[in-house]
Design a protein around this motif. Structure first.
Motif, PDB file in Angstrom:
ATOM      1  N   LYS A 217      46.789 -12.836 -25.167  1.00 25.78           N
ATOM      2  CA  LYS A 217      48.044 -13.499 -25.494  1.00 25.78           C
ATOM      3  C   LYS A 217      47.760 -14.634 -26.468  1.00 25.78           C
ATOM      4  O   LYS A 217      46.682 -15.233 -26.458  1.00 25.78           O
ATOM      5  CB  LYS A 217      48.717 -14.053 -24.235  1.00 25.78           C
ATOM      6  CG  LYS A 217      49.132 -12.982 -23.229  1.00 25.78           C
ATOM      7  CD  LYS A 217      50.214 -12.074 -23.805  1.00 25.78           C
ATOM      8  CE  LYS A 217      50.678 -11.050 -22.777  1.00 25.78           C
ATOM      9  NZ  LYS A 217      51.731 -10.146 -23.333  1.00 25.78           N
ATOM     10  N   ASP A 218      48.737 -14.936 -27.298  1.00 28.82           N
ATOM     11  CA  ASP A 218      48.608 -16.009 -28.283  1.00 28.82           C
ATOM     12  C   ASP A 218      48.872 -17.343 -27.597  1.00 28.82           C
ATOM     13  O   ASP A 218      50.009 -17.643 -27.228  1.00 28.82           O
ATOM     14  CB  ASP A 218      49.608 -15.770 -29.417  1.00 28.82           C
ATOM     15  CG  ASP A 218      49.472 -16.785 -30.545  1.00 28.82           C
ATOM     16  OD1 ASP A 218      48.851 -17.837 -30.324  1.00 28.82           O
ATOM     17  OD2 ASP A 218      49.995 -16.518 -31.631  1.00 28.82           O
ATOM     18  N   GLY A 219      47.809 -18.133 -27.420  1.00 26.24           N
ATOM     19  CA  GLY A 219      47.961 -19.410 -26.743  1.00 26.24           C
ATOM     20  C   GLY A 219      48.899 -20.354 -27.474  1.00 26.24           C
ATOM     21  O   GLY A 219      49.679 -21.080 -26.854  1.00 26.24           O
ATOM     22  N   GLU A 220      48.845 -20.367 -28.816  1.00 28.37           N
ATOM     23  CA  GLU A 220      49.740 -21.219 -29.598  1.00 28.37           C
ATOM     24  C   GLU A 220      51.195 -20.835 -29.357  1.00 28.37           C
ATOM     25  O   GLU A 220      52.063 -21.694 -29.200  1.00 28.37           O
ATOM     26  CB  GLU A 220      49.412 -21.103 -31.087  1.00 28.37           C
ATOM     27  CG  GLU A 220      48.129 -21.780 -31.510  1.00 28.37           C
ATOM     28  CD  GLU A 220      48.257 -23.298 -31.569  1.00 28.37           C
ATOM     29  OE1 GLU A 220      49.391 -23.803 -31.675  1.00 28.37           O
ATOM     30  OE2 GLU A 220      47.220 -23.972 -31.511  1.00 28.37           O
ATOM     31  N   LYS A 221      51.463 -19.540 -29.327  1.00 29.92           N
ATOM     32  CA  LYS A 221      52.826 -19.060 -29.101  1.00 29.92           C
ATOM     33  C   LYS A 221      53.289 -19.421 -27.694  1.00 29.92           C
ATOM     34  O   LYS A 221      54.433 -19.859 -27.493  1.00 29.92           O
ATOM     35  CB  LYS A 221      52.892 -17.546 -29.303  1.00 29.92           C
ATOM     36  CG  LYS A 221      54.289 -16.965 -29.103  1.00 29.92           C
ATOM     37  CD  LYS A 221      54.285 -15.450 -29.333  1.00 29.92           C
ATOM     38  CE  LYS A 221      55.677 -14.863 -29.115  1.00 29.92           C
ATOM     39  NZ  LYS A 221      55.679 -13.381 -29.317  1.00 29.92           N
ATOM     40  N   ALA A 222      52.402 -19.255 -26.709  1.00 31.36           N
ATOM     41  CA  ALA A 222      52.749 -19.570 -25.324  1.00 31.36           C
ATOM     42  C   ALA A 222      53.082 -21.049 -25.176  1.00 31.36           C
ATOM     43  O   ALA A 222      54.054 -21.424 -24.501  1.00 31.36           O
ATOM     44  CB  ALA A 222      51.607 -19.185 -24.387  1.00 31.36           C
TER      45      ALA A 222
END
Length: 265
Positions: A217-222
């Motif tokens: 998963k994209d940590g920045e997006k989360a």
């Protein structure tokens, strides 16, 4: 100062953009544009890239077209600066990326066979490391740009470490590690040891980067989604306060906490 005249056209292309930037930097160009160098506009590249990302998230094609143009301008402008220094020009930038794409896609332009996208990425990483002279796995970790947002950089470092063979931690282990670090953070916070608290906070954030990498998963997006949710919850709290004729700082703390919990549902 004599003003430049550029022909009006129904449709402009990359050649026009290159010519316009050259005019802006020329003797009769724009005072501001002539004053700029790589360092003075370096952050503009990052800002425009983020605006492209925001346009993508908004699924607004017209906005995306505009923001891609702004980002392209940054590439053209930096290339023009180097052209003026007789270092390289925009065509050489295009030449470099074309050669890179052909080199890193031997399964398309060569005789390498791959089964899936995972193999494509492994080949890409291997060829990238070879072309950059990265002789060890540590070199590959060190080559992750230091100016990336820390969350993004941490996730990339974790992914490269995993690709290099450090693939012994599973999701359950990662979550357990987070719990251990949280316990350590609680201890340092309660003891008012600021330096240790900061260190443990950093360990916690990095452990979350590792979990994001394992979850793919994209940590920045989360994190962006969580921030946006917080803003929406804050707006709801403020609306509730206004409806009562008070401000947020006048609301009882237990009500504020309850509103936040309600917003999580």
């Amino acid at each position: 100062m004599e003003k430049e005249v550029y022909p009006k056209k129904e449709f402009y292309n990359i050649s026009d953009l290159l010519a316009i930037v050259k005019i802006l930097r020329g003797d009769n160009g724009c005072a501001w544009d002539k004053e700029q160098d790589h360092h003075s506009i370096r952050m503009d590249v990052l800002e425009e890239a983020y605006e492209v990302m925001e346009a993508i998230d908004s699924e607004d094609s017209n906005l995306l077209k505009e923001e891609l143009g702004d980002l392209l301008l940054q590439v053209v402008f930096h290339a023009e600066l180097e052209t003026e220094n007789d270092s390289f020009d925009f065509d050489e930038v295009c030449d470099g990326i074309c050669k890179k794409l052909i080199y890193r896609h031997p399964h398309v332009f060569g005789n390498i066979h791959v089964e899936n996208s995972d193999e494509v990425l492994k080949n890409w990483d291997s060829l990238k490391s070879k072309s950059k002279g990265e002789e060890t796995a540590t070199h590959r970790l060190e080559s992750v740009p230091k100016l990336l947002p820390s969350l993004m950089r941490g996730q990339k470092v974790c992914k490269r470490a995993s690709n290099a063979g450090l693939d012994i931690i599973n999701k359950a282990d990662a979550i357990e590690n987070i719990k251990v670090i949280v316990s350590q953070l609680e201890t340092t916070v309660s003891s008012s040891n600021g330096d240790d608290a900061e260190k443990n906070l950093g360990n916690l954030l990095f452990a979350c980067c590792n979990l994001a990498s394992l979850l793919k998963k994209d940590g920045e997006k989360a994190l962006t989604m969580a921030i946006n949710q917080f803003i929406m919850q804050f707006r709801d709290m403020e609306d509730t306060a206004v409806s009562r004729g008070i401000t947020i700082d006048q609301m009882p703390q237990n009500e504020l906490k309850a509103l936040f919990r309600a917003g999580d549902n």
